[in-house]
Design a protein around this motif. Structure first.
Motif, PDB file in Angstrom:
ATOM      1  N   TYR A   1       0.835  -1.200   0.000  1.00 35.32           N
ATOM      2  CA  TYR A   1       0.000   0.000   0.000  1.00 35.32           C
ATOM      3  C   TYR A   1       0.872   1.252   0.000  1.00 35.32           C
ATOM      4  O   TYR A   1       1.883   1.327   0.704  1.00 35.32           O
ATOM      5  N   THR A   2       0.443   2.237  -0.781  1.00 32.87           N
ATOM      6  CA  THR A   2       0.973   3.596  -0.662  1.00 32.87           C
ATOM      7  C   THR A   2      -0.223   4.538  -0.651  1.00 32.87           C
ATOM      8  O   THR A   2      -1.227   4.293  -1.338  1.00 32.87           O
ATOM      9  N   PHE A   3      -0.122   5.623   0.132  1.00 30.69           N
ATOM     10  CA  PHE A   3      -1.257   6.522   0.320  1.00 30.69           C
ATOM     11  C   PHE A   3      -0.914   7.930  -0.142  1.00 30.69           C
ATOM     12  O   PHE A   3       0.194   8.416   0.069  1.00 30.69           O
ATOM     13  N   THR A   4      -1.882   8.576  -0.770  1.00 32.29           N
ATOM     14  CA  THR A   4      -1.776   9.985  -1.130  1.00 32.29           C
ATOM     15  C   THR A   4      -3.040  10.692  -0.641  1.00 32.29           C
ATOM     16  O   THR A   4      -4.125  10.100  -0.614  1.00 32.29           O
ATOM     17  N   TRP A   5      -2.883  11.950  -0.242  1.00 34.26           N
ATOM     18  CA  TRP A   5      -4.016  12.713   0.284  1.00 34.26           C
ATOM     19  C   TRP A   5      -5.063  12.928  -0.805  1.00 34.26           C
ATOM     20  O   TRP A   5      -4.741  13.270  -1.941  1.00 34.26           O
ATOM     21  N   SER A   6      -6.302  12.707  -0.450  1.00 30.29           N
ATOM     22  CA  SER A   6      -7.403  12.874  -1.398  1.00 30.29           C
ATOM     23  C   SER A   6      -7.989  14.271  -1.272  1.00 30.29           C
ATOM     24  O   SER A   6      -8.321  14.724  -0.163  1.00 30.29           O
ATOM     25  N   THR A   7      -8.120  14.954  -2.391  1.00 28.46           N
ATOM     26  CA  THR A   7      -8.700  16.296  -2.370  1.00 28.46           C
ATOM     27  C   THR A   7     -10.229  16.252  -2.312  1.00 28.46           C
ATOM     28  O   THR A   7     -10.870  17.233  -1.941  1.00 28.46           O
ATOM     29  N   GLU A   8     -10.794  15.137  -2.702  1.00 27.08           N
ATOM     30  CA  GLU A   8     -12.246  14.965  -2.671  1.00 27.08           C
ATOM     31  C   GLU A   8     -12.587  13.819  -1.721  1.00 27.08           C
ATOM     32  O   GLU A   8     -12.376  12.661  -2.045  1.00 27.08           O
ATOM     33  N   HIS A   9     -13.075  14.175  -0.554  1.00 26.48           N
ATOM     34  CA  HIS A   9     -13.408  13.147   0.422  1.00 26.48           C
ATOM     35  C   HIS A   9     -14.577  13.605   1.282  1.00 26.48           C
ATOM     36  O   HIS A   9     -14.835  14.800   1.413  1.00 26.48           O
ATOM     37  N   SER A  10     -15.263  12.644   1.830  1.00 27.59           N
ATOM     38  CA  SER A  10     -16.388  12.924   2.729  1.00 27.59           C
ATOM     39  C   SER A  10     -16.448  11.791   3.748  1.00 27.59           C
ATOM     40  O   SER A  10     -16.730  10.640   3.395  1.00 27.59           O
ATOM     41  N   ILE A  11     -16.166  12.130   5.006  1.00 27.45           N
ATOM     42  CA  ILE A  11     -16.085  11.071   6.014  1.00 27.45           C
ATOM     43  C   ILE A  11     -17.428  10.781   6.685  1.00 27.45           C
ATOM     44  O   ILE A  11     -17.575   9.749   7.338  1.00 27.45           O
ATOM     45  N   THR A  12     -18.412  11.671   6.515  1.00 32.72           N
ATOM     46  CA  THR A  12     -19.706  11.419   7.178  1.00 32.72           C
ATOM     47  C   THR A  12     -20.388  10.147   6.677  1.00 32.72           C
ATOM     48  O   THR A  12     -20.929   9.384   7.496  1.00 32.72           O
ATOM     49  N   PRO A  13     -20.402   9.859   5.365  1.00 34.65           N
ATOM     50  CA  PRO A  13     -20.996   8.592   4.930  1.00 34.65           C
ATOM     51  C   PRO A  13     -20.261   7.380   5.485  1.00 34.65           C
ATOM     52  O   PRO A  13     -20.878   6.348   5.784  1.00 34.65           O
ATOM     53  N   ILE A  14     -18.930   7.509   5.640  1.00 40.03           N
ATOM     54  CA  ILE A  14     -18.136   6.404   6.178  1.00 40.03           C
ATOM     55  C   ILE A  14     -18.555   6.107   7.607  1.00 40.03           C
ATOM     56  O   ILE A  14     -18.777   4.944   7.991  1.00 40.03           O
ATOM     57  N   PHE A  15     -18.685   7.152   8.414  1.00 38.93           N
ATOM     58  CA  PHE A  15     -19.073   6.966   9.814  1.00 38.93           C
ATOM     59  C   PHE A  15     -20.501   6.444   9.925  1.00 38.93           C
ATOM     60  O   PHE A  15     -20.791   5.588  10.766  1.00 38.93           O
ATOM     61  N   ALA A  16     -21.395   6.956   9.091  1.00 36.51           N
ATOM     62  CA  ALA A  16     -22.793   6.506   9.135  1.00 36.51           C
ATOM     63  C   ALA A  16     -22.897   5.022   8.794  1.00 36.51           C
ATOM     64  O   ALA A  16     -23.581   4.257   9.493  1.00 36.51           O
ATOM     65  N   LEU A  17     -22.212   4.596   7.742  1.00 36.78           N
ATOM     66  CA  LEU A  17     -22.246   3.190   7.350  1.00 36.78           C
ATOM     67  C   LEU A  17     -21.590   2.307   8.403  1.00 36.78           C
ATOM     68  O   LEU A  17     -22.065   1.207   8.696  1.00 36.78           O
ATOM     69  N   ALA A  18     -20.487   2.797   8.975  1.00 31.42           N
ATOM     70  CA  ALA A  18     -19.780   2.020   9.989  1.00 31.42           C
ATOM     71  C   ALA A  18     -20.635   1.831  11.241  1.00 31.42           C
ATOM     72  O   ALA A  18     -20.649   0.752  11.845  1.00 31.42           O
ATOM     73  N   ILE A  19     -21.359   2.877  11.631  1.00 25.56           N
ATOM     74  CA  ILE A  19     -22.233   2.789  12.801  1.00 25.56           C
ATOM     75  C   ILE A  19     -23.342   1.773  12.555  1.00 25.56           C
ATOM     76  O   ILE A  19     -23.605   0.891  13.384  1.00 25.56           O
ATOM     77  N   SER A  20     -24.002   1.897  11.413  1.00 23.99           N
ATOM     78  CA  SER A  20     -25.127   1.016  11.099  1.00 23.99           C
ATOM     79  C   SER A  20     -24.686  -0.442  10.997  1.00 23.99           C
ATOM     80  O   SER A  20     -25.315  -1.336  11.577  1.00 23.99           O
ATOM     81  N   ALA A  21     -23.596  -0.694  10.261  1.00 19.16           N
ATOM     82  CA  ALA A  21     -23.118  -2.074  10.084  1.00 19.16           C
ATOM     83  C   ALA A  21     -22.692  -2.687  11.401  1.00 19.16           C
ATOM     84  O   ALA A  21     -23.007  -3.848  11.694  1.00 19.16           O
ATOM     85  N   ALA A  22     -21.965  -1.920  12.206  1.00 19.14           N
ATOM     86  CA  ALA A  22     -21.461  -2.449  13.474  1.00 19.14           C
ATOM     87  C   ALA A  22     -22.603  -2.856  14.396  1.00 19.14           C
ATOM     88  O   ALA A  22     -22.573  -3.930  15.010  1.00 19.14           O
ATOM     89  N   ILE A  23     -23.626  -2.023  14.493  1.00 23.43           N
ATOM     90  CA  ILE A  23     -24.718  -2.300  15.427  1.00 23.43           C
ATOM     91  C   ILE A  23     -25.598  -3.447  14.937  1.00 23.43           C
ATOM     92  O   ILE A  23     -25.806  -4.431  15.646  1.00 23.43           O
ATOM     93  N   VAL A  24     -26.100  -3.341  13.713  1.00 19.86           N
ATOM     94  CA  VAL A  24     -27.046  -4.345  13.218  1.00 19.86           C
ATOM     95  C   VAL A  24     -26.379  -5.708  13.051  1.00 19.86           C
ATOM     96  O   VAL A  24     -26.927  -6.744  13.473  1.00 19.86           O
ATOM     97  N   GLU A  25     -25.192  -5.747  12.468  1.00 23.87           N
ATOM     98  CA  GLU A  25     -24.526  -7.031  12.240  1.00 23.87           C
ATOM     99  C   GLU A  25     -24.145  -7.708  13.547  1.00 23.87           C
ATOM    100  O   GLU A  25     -24.244  -8.935  13.677  1.00 23.87           O
ATOM    101  N   GLU A  26     -23.724  -6.938  14.538  1.00 25.04           N
ATOM    102  CA  GLU A  26     -23.369  -7.561  15.817  1.00 25.04           C
ATOM    103  C   GLU A  26     -24.607  -8.029  16.583  1.00 25.04           C
ATOM    104  O   GLU A  26     -24.579  -9.064  17.249  1.00 25.04           O
ATOM    105  N   LEU A  27     -25.698  -7.281  16.510  1.00 26.54           N
ATOM    106  CA  LEU A  27     -26.936  -7.724  17.141  1.00 26.54           C
ATOM    107  C   LEU A  27     -27.406  -9.040  16.538  1.00 26.54           C
ATOM    108  O   LEU A  27     -27.869  -9.942  17.244  1.00 26.54           O
ATOM    109  N   VAL A  28     -27.274  -9.162  15.215  1.00 23.82           N
ATOM    110  CA  VAL A  28     -27.738 -10.374  14.534  1.00 23.82           C
ATOM    111  C   VAL A  28     -26.790 -11.546  14.744  1.00 23.82           C
ATOM    112  O   VAL A  28     -27.204 -12.621  15.200  1.00 23.82           O
TER     113      VAL A  28
END
Length: 282
Positions: free
Chosen positions: A102-129
């Motif tokens: 892996y090599t990483f470069t800074w992204s000029t176009e990014h949005s972290i809110t969808p990432i956090f929203a999906l992570a919250i939903s997946a973590a809760i529902v999948e672990e409950l199930v």
């Protein structure tokens, strides 16, 4: 009728159906939202999912005290789980970077809110199930060890529908996610810990710009992959790499040893007893 409803496989499948349907409906709502509101809606959906789970375990499974989601331990266990998740992803990604994958470069176009929203939903529902319903129901029938193997297999197969999934990626998720998260639940005997671990895993990986189980997200960085897909995971992302498989086992095995030493493992001989839920480890 009560005996039928309280049979583990009945409340397991009924509860899973209810949670998955509710989670799918609510995810459509927050995915269509913008900015911080998507995180708020994901959290609201998570709280409602936990409330539904409590009702399922309380009235369908006949569990008087739903200790695995007791609010007294919510904060500390969630933070602890998130810390373990950050270590897991940090070490796994660090090893791949050192090996030139892996090599990483800074992204000029990014949005972290969808990432956090999906992570919250997946973590809760999948672990409950999977850890809340499936693992505990299976424990009552076949004991903790076999239940861990079966639910881990189900978890791997459930990700076959993800973009770019293969038999290998499902085997990898079976080991690194199913076993690790299952071991975390058996060790801590609460869902907050595995929810925190699961959330940090998905959120940190997504912020790095690495596909999360085949789903490409606009993170803070853009990742360039070099070398074998066995090392990098290819288009499916980190979960299909052999590195997190090894790292996850190094974390899961001590968890399982501690779970056994603390008496948190239900054997087949004990499955018919009234003490189906070992006391939680604080």
């Amino acid at each position: 009728m009560r005996k039928i409803i309280q049979f583990p496989l009945v409340w397991m499948f009924a509860g899973a159906f209810i949670l998955v349907v509710f989670g799918s409906i609510f995810s459509r709502i927050f995915i269509g939202s913008d900015g911080f509101i998507s995180i708020v809606l994901a959290l609201a959906g998570g709280v409602l999912s936990i409330a539904i789970y409590w009702l399922i375990m309380r009235f369908l499974a006949g569990q008087r005290n739903v200790e695995e989601i007791h609010r007294k331990r919510a904060g500390t266990e969630t933070i602890f789980g998130a810390f373990v998740g950050l270590i897991f992803i940090g070490v796994s990604v660090g090893v791949i970077v050192l090996l030139g994958g892996y090599t990483f470069t800074w992204s000029t176009e990014h949005s972290i809110t969808p990432i956090f929203a999906l992570a919250i939903s997946a973590a809760i529902v999948e672990e409950l199930v999977f850890r809340g319903l499936f693992l505990q129901a299976m424990e009552r029938l076949i004991g903790s060890w076999i239940a861990l193997a079966v639910t881990s297999l189900f978890f791997g197969l459930a990700h076959l529908a993800n973009p770019g999934a293969t038999i290998w990626s499902s085997i990898a998720i079976f080991i690194e996610a199913g076993v690790l998260l299952g071991a975390g639940f058996l060790w801590r005997r609460n869902l907050w810990f595995v929810m925190g671990l699961h959330f940090a895993w998905n959120a940190f990986e997504g912020m790095l710009g690495i596909p999360v189980s085949g789903m490409a997200l606009d993170g803070l960085f853009e990742v360039q992959m070099t070398g074998s897909t066995l090392l990098t995971g290819g288009s499916f992302g980190l979960e299909a790499s052999i590195v997190p498989m090894i790292v996850s086992l190094l974390i899961a095995i001590p968890m399982l040893i501690n779970a056994y030493r603390n008496g948190n493992i239900i054997s087949k001989k004990r499955k018919s007893s009234n003490s189906l839920h070992p006391p939680p480890i604080i």
